[in-house]
Design a protein around this motif. Sequence first.
Motif, PDB file in Angstrom:
ATOM      1  N   LYS A 218      54.895 -86.437   5.947  1.00 54.79           N
ATOM      2  CA  LYS A 218      53.505 -86.258   5.528  1.00 54.79           C
ATOM      3  C   LYS A 218      53.462 -85.436   4.245  1.00 54.79           C
ATOM      4  O   LYS A 218      54.247 -84.521   4.048  1.00 54.79           O
ATOM      5  CB  LYS A 218      52.698 -85.530   6.611  1.00 54.79           C
ATOM      6  CG  LYS A 218      52.374 -86.386   7.808  1.00 54.79           C
ATOM      7  CD  LYS A 218      51.317 -85.717   8.652  1.00 54.79           C
ATOM      8  CE  LYS A 218      50.844 -86.663   9.741  1.00 54.79           C
ATOM      9  NZ  LYS A 218      49.726 -86.125  10.480  1.00 54.79           N
ATOM     10  N   LYS A 219      52.496 -85.784   3.394  1.00 56.26           N
ATOM     11  CA  LYS A 219      52.283 -85.047   2.149  1.00 56.26           C
ATOM     12  C   LYS A 219      51.427 -83.826   2.469  1.00 56.26           C
ATOM     13  O   LYS A 219      50.316 -83.963   2.986  1.00 56.26           O
ATOM     14  CB  LYS A 219      51.575 -85.965   1.151  1.00 56.26           C
ATOM     15  CG  LYS A 219      51.429 -85.407  -0.236  1.00 56.26           C
ATOM     16  CD  LYS A 219      50.806 -86.475  -1.122  1.00 56.26           C
ATOM     17  CE  LYS A 219      50.516 -85.950  -2.494  1.00 56.26           C
ATOM     18  NZ  LYS A 219      49.885 -86.959  -3.339  1.00 56.26           N
ATOM     19  N   VAL A 220      51.942 -82.631   2.193  1.00 54.16           N
ATOM     20  CA  VAL A 220      51.216 -81.400   2.499  1.00 54.16           C
ATOM     21  C   VAL A 220      51.088 -80.545   1.237  1.00 54.16           C
ATOM     22  O   VAL A 220      51.892 -80.653   0.308  1.00 54.16           O
ATOM     23  CB  VAL A 220      51.913 -80.571   3.612  1.00 54.16           C
ATOM     24  CG1 VAL A 220      51.867 -81.301   4.928  1.00 54.16           C
ATOM     25  CG2 VAL A 220      53.335 -80.229   3.237  1.00 54.16           C
ATOM     26  N   ARG A 221      50.062 -79.695   1.231  1.00 55.98           N
ATOM     27  CA  ARG A 221      49.853 -78.755   0.132  1.00 55.98           C
ATOM     28  C   ARG A 221      50.608 -77.467   0.442  1.00 55.98           C
ATOM     29  O   ARG A 221      50.580 -76.979   1.578  1.00 55.98           O
ATOM     30  CB  ARG A 221      48.368 -78.442  -0.052  1.00 55.98           C
ATOM     31  CG  ARG A 221      47.567 -79.651  -0.471  1.00 55.98           C
ATOM     32  CD  ARG A 221      46.116 -79.329  -0.731  1.00 55.98           C
ATOM     33  NE  ARG A 221      45.463 -78.813   0.459  1.00 55.98           N
ATOM     34  CZ  ARG A 221      44.361 -78.066   0.446  1.00 55.98           C
ATOM     35  NH1 ARG A 221      43.787 -77.757  -0.681  1.00 55.98           N
ATOM     36  NH2 ARG A 221      43.825 -77.646   1.565  1.00 55.98           N
ATOM     37  N   VAL A 222      51.271 -76.914  -0.581  1.00 55.26           N
ATOM     38  CA  VAL A 222      52.062 -75.701  -0.407  1.00 55.26           C
ATOM     39  C   VAL A 222      51.667 -74.705  -1.497  1.00 55.26           C
ATOM     40  O   VAL A 222      51.528 -75.073  -2.664  1.00 55.26           O
ATOM     41  CB  VAL A 222      53.577 -76.022  -0.504  1.00 55.26           C
ATOM     42  CG1 VAL A 222      54.409 -74.762  -0.414  1.00 55.26           C
ATOM     43  CG2 VAL A 222      53.981 -77.002   0.579  1.00 55.26           C
TER      44      VAL A 222
ATOM     45  N   GLY B  87      55.127 -70.053  -0.802  1.00 50.37           N
ATOM     46  CA  GLY B  87      55.784 -71.177  -0.152  1.00 50.37           C
ATOM     47  C   GLY B  87      55.143 -71.545   1.179  1.00 50.37           C
ATOM     48  O   GLY B  87      55.669 -72.357   1.943  1.00 50.37           O
ATOM     49  N   GLU B  88      53.982 -70.953   1.470  1.00 49.17           N
ATOM     50  CA  GLU B  88      53.262 -71.176   2.736  1.00 49.17           C
ATOM     51  C   GLU B  88      52.534 -72.517   2.692  1.00 49.17           C
ATOM     52  O   GLU B  88      51.938 -72.884   1.694  1.00 49.17           O
ATOM     53  CB  GLU B  88      52.248 -70.048   2.918  1.00 49.17           C
ATOM     54  CG  GLU B  88      51.649 -69.936   4.275  1.00 49.17           C
ATOM     55  CD  GLU B  88      52.478 -69.117   5.244  1.00 49.17           C
ATOM     56  OE1 GLU B  88      52.117 -69.117   6.420  1.00 49.17           O
ATOM     57  OE2 GLU B  88      53.469 -68.480   4.821  1.00 49.17           O
ATOM     58  N   THR B  89      52.590 -73.256   3.804  1.00 53.42           N
ATOM     59  CA  THR B  89      51.872 -74.525   3.909  1.00 53.42           C
ATOM     60  C   THR B  89      50.389 -74.243   4.098  1.00 53.42           C
ATOM     61  O   THR B  89      50.006 -73.385   4.887  1.00 53.42           O
ATOM     62  CB  THR B  89      52.396 -75.355   5.091  1.00 53.42           C
ATOM     63  OG1 THR B  89      53.788 -75.554   4.912  1.00 53.42           O
ATOM     64  CG2 THR B  89      51.713 -76.698   5.154  1.00 53.42           C
ATOM     65  N   ILE B  90      49.571 -74.990   3.357  1.00 55.11           N
ATOM     66  CA  ILE B  90      48.119 -74.808   3.427  1.00 55.11           C
ATOM     67  C   ILE B  90      47.563 -75.838   4.391  1.00 55.11           C
ATOM     68  O   ILE B  90      47.824 -77.031   4.241  1.00 55.11           O
ATOM     69  CB  ILE B  90      47.473 -74.972   2.039  1.00 55.11           C
ATOM     70  CG1 ILE B  90      48.051 -73.905   1.113  1.00 55.11           C
ATOM     71  CG2 ILE B  90      45.972 -74.884   2.110  1.00 55.11           C
ATOM     72  CD1 ILE B  90      47.991 -74.261  -0.327  1.00 55.11           C
ATOM     73  N   ASN B  91      46.805 -75.362   5.389  1.00 55.51           N
ATOM     74  CA  ASN B  91      46.259 -76.291   6.380  1.00 55.51           C
ATOM     75  C   ASN B  91      45.157 -77.124   5.754  1.00 55.51           C
ATOM     76  O   ASN B  91      44.482 -76.718   4.827  1.00 55.51           O
ATOM     77  CB  ASN B  91      45.741 -75.545   7.611  1.00 55.51           C
ATOM     78  CG  ASN B  91      44.707 -74.478   7.274  1.00 55.51           C
ATOM     79  OD1 ASN B  91      44.455 -74.197   6.117  1.00 55.51           O
ATOM     80  ND2 ASN B  91      44.136 -73.900   8.267  1.00 55.51           N
ATOM     81  N   GLY B  92      44.950 -78.314   6.319  1.00 53.08           N
ATOM     82  CA  GLY B  92      43.884 -79.184   5.817  1.00 53.08           C
ATOM     83  C   GLY B  92      44.399 -80.309   5.092  1.00 53.08           C
ATOM     84  O   GLY B  92      44.757 -80.848   4.285  1.00 53.08           O
TER      85      GLY B  92
END
Length: 106
Positions: A92-96, A101-106
């Motif tokens: 899955k493509k996720v925002r970081v 380096g924390e993954t951003i929810n949403g």
Amino acid sequence: MAAAKIKKGDQVVILSGKDKGKTGEVTKSMPKDGKVVVSGVNIITRHRKATQANPQGGLERAEAPLHVSKVALKDPKTGKPTRVRFETKDGKKVRVAVKSGETING
């Protein structure tokens, strides 16, 4: 068109202008115009005449859109402004957040 780095519901920090340093939540995102509306920021005042719908008239305050370049995502770890990058995790493509380096929810 590029993917939106700032979306509705994100916590953002204002980088420039009269509200510099303030934080708020994105209530509306307009990716085609490159603008966002942030709650409690960039308040404009309009003088409205009395009408049948609004017999009192008076001053009407509303939040105006800001250009997306004037806001930065608030880092979930540090609370400071950060840039956003896209990574693929578990297919899955996720925002970081770039800073932590924390993954951003949403």
